[in-house]
Design an enzyme around this catalytic site. Sequence first.
Site, short mmCIF file in Angstrom:
data_model
loop_
_atom_site.label_atom_id
_atom_site.label_comp_id
_atom_site.label_asym_id
_atom_site.label_seq_id
_atom_site.Cartn_x
_atom_site.Cartn_y
_atom_site.Cartn_z
N ASN A 112 0.83 -1.20 0.00
CA ASN A 112 0.00 0.00 0.00
C ASN A 112 0.87 1.25 0.00
OD1 ASN A 112 0.92 0.32 2.64
ND2 ASN A 112 -0.94 -0.47 3.56
N HIS B 267 -9.05 -5.28 -7.11
CA HIS B 267 -7.88 -5.19 -6.23
C HIS B 267 -8.07 -4.19 -5.10
CE1 HIS B 267 -4.49 -7.61 -7.59
NE2 HIS B 267 -4.85 -7.39 -8.84
N HIS C 135 46.86 10.33 -11.45
CA HIS C 135 46.24 9.21 -12.15
C HIS C 135 47.21 8.67 -13.21
CE1 HIS C 135 42.59 10.48 -10.22
NE2 HIS C 135 41.86 9.55 -10.84
N GLU D 231 0.38 0.14 -16.12
CA GLU D 231 0.98 -1.06 -15.54
C GLU D 231 0.66 -2.27 -16.42
OE1 GLU D 231 0.75 -3.63 -11.36
OE2 GLU D 231 -0.83 -2.19 -11.88
N HIS D 232 -0.62 -2.45 -16.73
CA HIS D 232 -1.07 -3.53 -17.62
C HIS D 232 -1.77 -2.89 -18.82
CE1 HIS D 232 -1.63 -5.00 -13.38
NE2 HIS D 232 -0.88 -5.99 -13.83
N GLN E 195 -9.37 -5.93 -12.45
CA GLN E 195 -8.36 -5.11 -11.79
C GLN E 195 -8.97 -4.15 -10.79
OE1 GLN E 195 -5.01 -6.00 -12.29
NE2 GLN E 195 -6.26 -7.60 -13.23
N ASP F 220 -1.44 -12.32 -14.05
CA ASP F 220 -1.42 -12.25 -12.59
C ASP F 220 -1.01 -13.58 -11.96
OD1 ASP F 220 -2.14 -9.59 -12.37
OD2 ASP F 220 -4.29 -10.00 -12.24
N GLU G 138 42.58 16.11 -17.68
CA GLU G 138 41.63 16.32 -16.57
C GLU G 138 42.30 16.95 -15.35
OE1 GLU G 138 38.28 12.85 -17.43
OE2 GLU G 138 39.67 12.59 -15.76
#
Length: 441
Positions: A224, A272, A431, A338-339, A269, A372, A426
Amino acid sequence: MRRLDLRELDPSADEAPAVYSAAVPRAAVDVEHALAAVRPICDDVRRRGTQAVLDAGEKFDGVRPEQLRVPAAALSDALADLAPEIRAALEESIRRLRQTCAAELEQSLVTDVAPGATVERRIVPMQRVGLYVPGGLAPLVSTVIMNAVPAQVAGVPGIALASPPQSEFGGLPHPTILAACALLGIDEVYAAGGAQALAMFAYGASSDDGVDCRPVNLITGPGNIYVAAAKRHLQGTVSIDSEAGPTEIAIIADDTADPAFIAADLISQAEHDPMAASVLITDSEVLATAVEVEVDLQVEDAKHADRITTALDGPQSATVLVRDLDQAVDVANGYAAEHLEIQTADAGQVAARIVNAGAIFVGSHTPVSLGDYAAGSNHVLPTAGCACHSSGLSVRAFCKNMHVVTYSEAALREVGDHVVTLAEAENLPSHGAAVSIRTSR
């Protein structure tokens, strides 16, 4: 469901994603507001460990488990008591998902960039992950499979799972969830839910008796708004898959589609969550009307009619009228559901033009409900438009890429001057010195 008429909208190609994203509204989800509630819970778990998790479970779930970790006997008993037909369905779902995960698992590879110089891209599984399975309006046993199977295929050696304690079951998670864990061989299961469960995974949890749960590297699984807020708060301490919000379905349909199929899918859906989004995108007013009639008929017989009606009547759900399938594709790509179902005469061709969706379900006999549970795809998917930049859960989420670089002396000498030149460019001469000290001898 209300209607939105977008037929007069005609944005340019560059403007279309933003225009259509704004035109199709979503459920109002304020994760930032929820953060205020979850921060003290997470901080309490970090300070007090196991007792804080148990206290929060007693407060929010109405039950205090005797211990955080589910006893092994409870797992084996749950599997023994599982109805044979449910076990068979779970086993088939596991088999199909395991097959697709194995096919997409990347392999380590070695590139010879020069004689004596190799760069290996090594695939390394996460060493410990925490899987979250909600237990609110429904015992989402399928989510156990969707989280656990890719982790197992990836080769993760340490898998822990948490699901909220249920007063109905003596403070244990739902027995079907426990049975699925046992079926998959997951024996580290915790009776913990919400933000406190995620904080337990991120920080670990201890009591006077010792360590009850060790910290994990990655947390996956839906939940949630408070679970989403906890993920946002804990990200950085631990990696997360995504901030999953209320579920969404969008359907592109033309006048060849079956209104009964579409209505059933929209309702599925909406079942849900009262905040779930169901969106039909069509160029046929006749179909839109027929779907509305079918929705009314089918909702009458639905077990969760009140929940479904609230979702379908909410501002996040609508029938969207478009001029043609070209505009339908633009709307779908802007919405980034989402779907996304495609129920048109040329469903495969339409699906090929979709670039933003968590998962696409092609043709009239490929409903989201299949995904699902048993399509072989994963149902843990990006929501709230995040499909424009994020992917669904897969075996790749449980892996890391590491470069392993091996150069011989001759190979370093061959490229050393270039390294020194770039280091000087640089203004990082030390280095370059780390190379020249080796090549100058």
